[in-house]
Design a protein around this motif. Structure first.
Motif, PDB file in Angstrom:
ATOM      1  N   ILE A 277      -9.660  -0.630  12.332  1.00 40.38           N
ATOM      2  CA  ILE A 277      -7.787  -0.538  11.603  1.00 40.38           C
ATOM      3  C   ILE A 277      -7.550  -1.302   9.814  1.00 40.38           C
ATOM      4  CG2 ILE A 277      -5.916  -1.869  11.659  1.00 40.38           C
ATOM      5  CD1 ILE A 277      -6.119  -1.656  14.662  1.00 40.38           C
ATOM      6  N   ARG A 278      -8.253  -2.197   9.132  1.00 39.04           N
ATOM      7  CA  ARG A 278      -8.762  -2.316   8.106  1.00 39.04           C
ATOM      8  C   ARG A 278      -8.940  -1.680   7.616  1.00 39.04           C
ATOM      9  NH1 ARG A 278     -11.846  -6.410   9.009  1.00 39.04           N
ATOM     10  NH2 ARG A 278     -10.556  -7.422  10.130  1.00 39.04           N
ATOM     11  N   ALA A 279      -9.973  -1.184   7.456  1.00 35.78           N
ATOM     12  CA  ALA A 279     -10.542   0.633   6.859  1.00 35.78           C
ATOM     13  C   ALA A 279      -9.029   1.196   6.438  1.00 35.78           C
ATOM     14  CB  ALA A 279     -11.577   0.999   7.250  1.00 35.78           C
ATOM     15  N   ALA A 280      -8.357   2.095   7.047  1.00 32.11           N
ATOM     16  CA  ALA A 280      -7.649   2.870   7.502  1.00 32.11           C
ATOM     17  C   ALA A 280      -6.814   2.636   6.906  1.00 32.11           C
ATOM     18  CB  ALA A 280      -6.909   2.711   9.040  1.00 32.11           C
ATOM     19  N   TRP A 281      -5.645   0.978   6.669  1.00 30.20           N
ATOM     20  CA  TRP A 281      -4.834   0.625   6.530  1.00 30.20           C
ATOM     21  C   TRP A 281      -5.083   0.495   4.824  1.00 30.20           C
ATOM     22  CZ3 TRP A 281      -0.105   0.010   5.152  1.00 30.20           C
ATOM     23  CH2 TRP A 281       0.092  -1.189   4.550  1.00 30.20           C
ATOM     24  N   VAL A 282      -6.382  -0.414   4.245  1.00 28.84           N
ATOM     25  CA  VAL A 282      -7.108   0.220   3.273  1.00 28.84           C
ATOM     26  C   VAL A 282      -6.280   1.428   2.135  1.00 28.84           C
ATOM     27  CG1 VAL A 282      -8.789  -0.471   1.335  1.00 28.84           C
ATOM     28  CG2 VAL A 282      -8.372  -2.163   2.996  1.00 28.84           C
ATOM     29  N   SER A 283      -7.222   2.321   3.095  1.00 27.27           N
ATOM     30  CA  SER A 283      -7.025   3.838   2.807  1.00 27.27           C
ATOM     31  C   SER A 283      -5.710   4.589   2.573  1.00 27.27           C
ATOM     32  CB  SER A 283      -8.308   4.659   3.671  1.00 27.27           C
ATOM     33  OG  SER A 283      -7.698   5.195   4.914  1.00 27.27           O
ATOM     34  N   ILE A 284      -4.777   3.836   2.702  1.00 23.78           N
ATOM     35  CA  ILE A 284      -3.317   4.339   2.967  1.00 23.78           C
ATOM     36  C   ILE A 284      -2.451   3.556   2.119  1.00 23.78           C
ATOM     37  CG2 ILE A 284      -4.056   6.276   4.874  1.00 23.78           C
ATOM     38  CD1 ILE A 284      -1.790   4.036   6.300  1.00 23.78           C
ATOM     39  N   ARG A 285      -2.776   2.243   2.138  1.00 28.11           N
ATOM     40  CA  ARG A 285      -1.753   1.665   1.680  1.00 28.11           C
ATOM     41  C   ARG A 285      -0.882   1.838   0.691  1.00 28.11           C
ATOM     42  NH1 ARG A 285      -4.928  -4.380  -0.043  1.00 28.11           N
ATOM     43  NH2 ARG A 285      -6.106  -3.079  -1.522  1.00 28.11           N
ATOM     44  N   GLU A 286      -2.100   2.312  -0.068  1.00 30.27           N
ATOM     45  CA  GLU A 286      -1.044   2.930  -2.029  1.00 30.27           C
ATOM     46  C   GLU A 286      -0.518   3.858  -1.824  1.00 30.27           C
ATOM     47  OE1 GLU A 286      -2.197   1.482  -5.051  1.00 30.27           O
ATOM     48  OE2 GLU A 286      -3.844  -0.046  -3.680  1.00 30.27           O
ATOM     49  N   GLU A 287      -0.023   4.641  -0.761  1.00 33.01           N
ATOM     50  CA  GLU A 287       1.165   5.443  -0.241  1.00 33.01           C
ATOM     51  C   GLU A 287       1.862   4.836  -0.270  1.00 33.01           C
ATOM     52  OE1 GLU A 287      -0.866   8.726   2.184  1.00 33.01           O
ATOM     53  OE2 GLU A 287      -2.361   8.319   1.548  1.00 33.01           O
ATOM     54  N   PHE A 288       2.185   3.391   0.116  1.00 36.16           N
ATOM     55  CA  PHE A 288       3.692   3.159   0.396  1.00 36.16           C
ATOM     56  C   PHE A 288       3.729   1.827  -0.256  1.00 36.16           C
ATOM     57  CE2 PHE A 288       1.836   4.694   4.543  1.00 36.16           C
ATOM     58  CZ  PHE A 288       2.825   5.622   4.892  1.00 36.16           C
ATOM     59  N   PRO A 289       4.276   2.365  -1.222  1.00 36.02           N
ATOM     60  CA  PRO A 289       4.872   1.157  -2.656  1.00 36.02           C
ATOM     61  C   PRO A 289       5.834   0.544  -2.029  1.00 36.02           C
ATOM     62  CG  PRO A 289       5.286   3.074  -3.083  1.00 36.02           C
ATOM     63  CD  PRO A 289       4.238   3.477  -2.139  1.00 36.02           C
ATOM     64  N   GLN A 290       6.761   1.748  -1.830  1.00 35.38           N
ATOM     65  CA  GLN A 290       7.922   0.619  -0.585  1.00 35.38           C
ATOM     66  C   GLN A 290       7.934  -0.389  -0.056  1.00 35.38           C
ATOM     67  OE1 GLN A 290       6.337   3.662  -0.421  1.00 35.38           O
ATOM     68  NE2 GLN A 290       7.620   4.629   1.711  1.00 35.38           N
ATOM     69  N   LEU A 291       6.568  -0.758   0.809  1.00 35.54           N
ATOM     70  CA  LEU A 291       6.370  -1.348   1.553  1.00 35.54           C
ATOM     71  C   LEU A 291       5.888  -3.275   1.401  1.00 35.54           C
ATOM     72  CD1 LEU A 291       3.811   0.006   4.230  1.00 35.54           C
ATOM     73  CD2 LEU A 291       6.331  -0.639   4.515  1.00 35.54           C
ATOM     74  N   LYS A 292       6.620  -3.335  -0.951  1.00 37.64           N
ATOM     75  CA  LYS A 292       6.684  -4.706  -0.869  1.00 37.64           C
ATOM     76  C   LYS A 292       7.673  -5.666  -0.267  1.00 37.64           C
ATOM     77  CE  LYS A 292       4.073  -3.869  -4.668  1.00 37.64           C
ATOM     78  NZ  LYS A 292       2.629  -3.289  -4.286  1.00 37.64           N
ATOM     79  N   GLY A 293       7.226  -6.753  -0.184  1.00 37.99           N
ATOM     80  CA  GLY A 293       8.151  -7.574   0.915  1.00 37.99           C
ATOM     81  C   GLY A 293       8.080  -7.044   2.408  1.00 37.99           C
ATOM     82  N   TYR A 294       7.200  -5.973   3.148  1.00 40.51           N
ATOM     83  CA  TYR A 294       7.227  -6.214   4.274  1.00 40.51           C
ATOM     84  C   TYR A 294       6.527  -6.867   5.036  1.00 40.51           C
ATOM     85  CZ  TYR A 294      11.204  -2.593   4.331  1.00 40.51           C
ATOM     86  OH  TYR A 294      12.824  -2.369   4.577  1.00 40.51           O
ATOM     87  N   ASP A 295       6.577  -7.616   6.707  1.00 34.75           N
ATOM     88  CA  ASP A 295       4.755  -7.770   7.386  1.00 34.75           C
ATOM     89  C   ASP A 295       4.623  -6.590   8.264  1.00 34.75           C
ATOM     90  OD1 ASP A 295       4.536 -10.696   5.940  1.00 34.75           O
ATOM     91  OD2 ASP A 295       5.993 -11.408   7.466  1.00 34.75           O
ATOM     92  N   LEU A 296       3.210  -6.126   7.849  1.00 30.70           N
ATOM     93  CA  LEU A 296       3.039  -5.363   9.106  1.00 30.70           C
ATOM     94  C   LEU A 296       1.741  -5.884  10.255  1.00 30.70           C
ATOM     95  CD1 LEU A 296       1.577  -2.348   7.022  1.00 30.70           C
ATOM     96  CD2 LEU A 296       3.387  -2.000   9.075  1.00 30.70           C
ATOM     97  N   VAL A 297       2.551  -5.442  11.367  1.00 27.00           N
ATOM     98  CA  VAL A 297       0.877  -5.833  12.330  1.00 27.00           C
ATOM     99  C   VAL A 297       0.630  -4.953  13.597  1.00 27.00           C
ATOM    100  CG1 VAL A 297       1.056  -7.410  14.311  1.00 27.00           C
ATOM    101  CG2 VAL A 297       2.295  -8.401  13.066  1.00 27.00           C
ATOM    102  N   PHE A 298      -0.700  -4.335  13.117  1.00 25.31           N
ATOM    103  CA  PHE A 298      -0.922  -3.368  13.931  1.00 25.31           C
ATOM    104  C   PHE A 298      -2.047  -4.276  15.155  1.00 25.31           C
ATOM    105  CE2 PHE A 298      -1.774  -2.350   9.138  1.00 25.31           C
ATOM    106  CZ  PHE A 298      -0.305  -1.132  10.010  1.00 25.31           C
ATOM    107  N   LEU A 299      -1.169  -3.405  16.272  1.00 28.51           N
ATOM    108  CA  LEU A 299      -1.922  -4.052  17.732  1.00 28.51           C
ATOM    109  C   LEU A 299      -2.720  -2.732  18.070  1.00 28.51           C
ATOM    110  CD1 LEU A 299      -1.392  -6.066  20.533  1.00 28.51           C
ATOM    111  CD2 LEU A 299      -0.147  -4.702  21.336  1.00 28.51           C
TER     112      LEU A 299
END
Length: 118
Positions: free
Chosen positions: A63-85
């Motif tokens: 999960i951590r590796a997947a998030w790091v690979s795509i997080r640059e594609e979502f600059p609009q996520l500033k100010g959000y909490d994400l929880v992955f289950l």
């Protein structure tokens, strides 16, 4: 994996579960809720149904590796909490496969502002 700010407190996770929107799939459930910090924070949870400690740790790494690979594609996520289950099928996936699923779930959550609520 630099600058990955994690959720640590139980109340932060509970806030995402009860006040946030969520999107579920066979391998991953994603919760999204606004925060007041102005930065994106990520929490990862794996239950005992996923497997033993080794399996749960592997699921968190995927999960951590997947998030790091795509997080640059979502600059609009500033100010959000994400929880992955994590769910059990995640153990048969690679991080690149999970990144596609994660991206679709996040895009759906951002597009549908009302989303599913518990």
């Amino acid at each position: 994996m630099r600058n990955l700010i994690s959720l640590r407190l139980n109340k932060e996770f509970k806030r995402a579960y009860f006040q946030g929107k969520f999107r579920s799939g066979p391998a991953l459930v994603t919760y999204l809720v606004k925060n007041r910090t102005g930065v994106t924070r990520v929490g990862i949870t794996t239950g005992k149904k996923v497997g033993n400690a080794c399996c749960r740790s592997r699921a968190r790494r995927i999960i951590r590796a997947a998030w790091v690979s795509i997080r640059e594609e979502f600059p609009q996520l500033k100010g959000y909490d994400l929880v992955f289950l994590a769910r059990t099928p995640i153990l048969e996936m690679k991080s690149t496969q999970l990144a596609v699923v994660m991206k679709k779930q996040i895009q759906w959550l951002l597009k549908n502002k009302n989303g599913k609520k518990k």
